[in-house]
Design a protein around this motif. Sequence first.
Motif, PDB file in Angstrom:
ATOM      1  N   VAL A  29     -28.633 122.199 116.631  1.00  0.00           N
ATOM      2  CA  VAL A  29     -28.393 121.693 117.992  1.00  0.00           C
ATOM      3  C   VAL A  29     -27.859 120.266 117.937  1.00  0.00           C
ATOM      4  O   VAL A  29     -26.936 119.905 118.682  1.00  0.00           O
ATOM      5  N   SER A  30     -28.408 119.449 117.049  1.00  0.00           N
ATOM      6  CA  SER A  30     -27.922 118.070 116.891  1.00  0.00           C
ATOM      7  C   SER A  30     -26.453 118.050 116.505  1.00  0.00           C
ATOM      8  O   SER A  30     -25.658 117.296 117.074  1.00  0.00           O
ATOM      9  N   ALA A  31     -26.083 118.879 115.537  1.00  0.00           N
ATOM     10  CA  ALA A  31     -24.689 118.922 115.088  1.00  0.00           C
ATOM     11  C   ALA A  31     -23.760 119.340 116.219  1.00  0.00           C
ATOM     12  O   ALA A  31     -22.686 118.743 116.410  1.00  0.00           O
ATOM     13  N   ILE A  32     -24.163 120.325 117.008  1.00  0.00           N
ATOM     14  CA  ILE A  32     -23.337 120.782 118.134  1.00  0.00           C
ATOM     15  C   ILE A  32     -23.217 119.678 119.181  1.00  0.00           C
ATOM     16  O   ILE A  32     -22.114 119.379 119.659  1.00  0.00           O
ATOM     17  N   CYS A  33     -24.341 119.054 119.536  1.00  0.00           N
ATOM     18  CA  CYS A  33     -24.315 117.982 120.545  1.00  0.00           C
ATOM     19  C   CYS A  33     -23.472 116.794 120.080  1.00  0.00           C
ATOM     20  O   CYS A  33     -22.728 116.214 120.871  1.00  0.00           O
ATOM     21  N   LEU A  34     -23.594 116.447 118.812  1.00  0.00           N
ATOM     22  CA  LEU A  34     -22.807 115.331 118.285  1.00  0.00           C
ATOM     23  C   LEU A  34     -21.322 115.672 118.294  1.00  0.00           C
ATOM     24  O   LEU A  34     -20.486 114.817 118.607  1.00  0.00           O
ATOM     25  N   ALA A  35     -20.978 116.912 117.977  1.00  0.00           N
ATOM     26  CA  ALA A  35     -19.573 117.326 118.001  1.00  0.00           C
ATOM     27  C   ALA A  35     -19.021 117.289 119.421  1.00  0.00           C
ATOM     28  O   ALA A  35     -17.917 116.788 119.661  1.00  0.00           O
ATOM     29  N   VAL A  36     -19.800 117.785 120.372  1.00  0.00           N
ATOM     30  CA  VAL A  36     -19.372 117.763 121.776  1.00  0.00           C
ATOM     31  C   VAL A  36     -19.235 116.325 122.263  1.00  0.00           C
ATOM     32  O   VAL A  36     -18.378 116.025 123.097  1.00  0.00           O
ATOM     33  N   GLY A  37     -20.027 115.422 121.711  1.00  0.00           N
ATOM     34  CA  GLY A  37     -19.990 114.019 122.109  1.00  0.00           C
ATOM     35  C   GLY A  37     -18.690 113.312 121.789  1.00  0.00           C
ATOM     36  O   GLY A  37     -18.474 112.186 122.228  1.00  0.00           O
ATOM     37  N   PHE A  38     -17.810 113.950 121.027  1.00  0.00           N
ATOM     38  CA  PHE A  38     -16.515 113.350 120.710  1.00  0.00           C
ATOM     39  C   PHE A  38     -15.422 113.762 121.695  1.00  0.00           C
ATOM     40  O   PHE A  38     -14.276 113.334 121.567  1.00  0.00           O
ATOM     41  N   ILE A  39     -15.753 114.608 122.661  1.00  0.00           N
ATOM     42  CA  ILE A  39     -14.758 115.001 123.666  1.00  0.00           C
ATOM     43  C   ILE A  39     -14.445 113.784 124.522  1.00  0.00           C
ATOM     44  O   ILE A  39     -15.356 113.150 125.062  1.00  0.00           O
ATOM     45  N   PRO A  40     -13.159 113.425 124.642  1.00  0.00           N
ATOM     46  CA  PRO A  40     -12.812 112.251 125.467  1.00  0.00           C
ATOM     47  C   PRO A  40     -13.286 112.441 126.891  1.00  0.00           C
ATOM     48  O   PRO A  40     -13.249 113.561 127.386  1.00  0.00           O
ATOM     49  N   PRO A  41     -13.741 111.423 127.551  1.00  0.00           N
ATOM     50  CA  PRO A  41     -13.747 110.008 127.211  1.00  0.00           C
ATOM     51  C   PRO A  41     -15.060 109.537 126.582  1.00  0.00           C
ATOM     52  O   PRO A  41     -15.362 108.350 126.607  1.00  0.00           O
ATOM     53  N   MET A  42     -15.860 110.441 126.029  1.00  0.00           N
ATOM     54  CA  MET A  42     -17.155 110.049 125.463  1.00  0.00           C
ATOM     55  C   MET A  42     -16.979 109.222 124.188  1.00  0.00           C
ATOM     56  O   MET A  42     -16.021 109.400 123.454  1.00  0.00           O
ATOM     57  N   ASN A  43     -17.929 108.331 123.962  1.00  0.00           N
ATOM     58  CA  ASN A  43     -17.924 107.501 122.765  1.00  0.00           C
ATOM     59  C   ASN A  43     -18.734 108.226 121.683  1.00  0.00           C
ATOM     60  O   ASN A  43     -19.917 107.966 121.487  1.00  0.00           O
ATOM     61  N   GLY A  44     -18.090 109.153 121.001  1.00  0.00           N
ATOM     62  CA  GLY A  44     -18.763 109.969 120.001  1.00  0.00           C
ATOM     63  C   GLY A  44     -19.365 109.164 118.872  1.00  0.00           C
ATOM     64  O   GLY A  44     -20.430 109.508 118.355  1.00  0.00           O
ATOM     65  N   MET A  45     -18.708 108.086 118.485  1.00  0.00           N
ATOM     66  CA  MET A  45     -19.238 107.274 117.391  1.00  0.00           C
ATOM     67  C   MET A  45     -20.575 106.647 117.778  1.00  0.00           C
ATOM     68  O   MET A  45     -21.490 106.571 116.961  1.00  0.00           O
ATOM     69  N   LEU A  46     -20.717 106.220 119.029  1.00  0.00           N
ATOM     70  CA  LEU A  46     -21.995 105.676 119.488  1.00  0.00           C
ATOM     71  C   LEU A  46     -23.084 106.740 119.386  1.00  0.00           C
ATOM     72  O   LEU A  46     -24.199 106.457 118.952  1.00  0.00           O
ATOM     73  N   HIS A  47     -22.762 107.974 119.776  1.00  0.00           N
ATOM     74  CA  HIS A  47     -23.735 109.061 119.694  1.00  0.00           C
ATOM     75  C   HIS A  47     -24.182 109.282 118.250  1.00  0.00           C
ATOM     76  O   HIS A  47     -25.375 109.422 117.975  1.00  0.00           O
TER      77      HIS A  47
END
Length: 166
Positions: free
Chosen positions: A125-143
């Motif tokens: 679940v963490s890996a999926i949420c972190l991957a989704v967190g890179f969808i613009p305009p989200m700051n995936g690196m912060l996640h």
Amino acid sequence: MLKDIISRIDGITFYLIAFSILAYSLGVPLSLLAVSAHSAWYTHITYCFAHGNAIHLLVNCYMLSLFAVNGYHDFNRVAVIGFLTACVASLACVGATPTIGLSGVIFAIYGLLVARYPCKRDLIVSAICLAVGFIPPMNGMLHVVCWSMGFAEGRLFKYIKVWIRK
């Protein structure tokens, strides 16, 4: 179910959610709260309380409240650590695009809890949420940085016997 969740929110979680709702309801300009490479120093703290729209606010508040009502004896300590982690992580992850929202706090808490109570499902679940967190305009690196810092803190706390009781 929602009434039960609301009745069990207290302490720091209540204040994180209340300040977020208050900032959104009052229409505080995002430019005053959002953190970016050219923003004031205090925005590394205030960006958590800014949200772009009602859906953004509701999803973040709901996710934070799910952690709060999950039965952890001392969740306030975990929430404080998550908030401080997100503030520190913002120092490393700011760019020209402003960053807003409680998701850094949520990812830090999730990383902390996964480290303390690891299971295969939570890692997936963490890996999926972190991957989704890179969808613009989200700051995936912060996640990623918040989750990683939370995970490292959780492992560290496990070894120094400072933790929450479930």
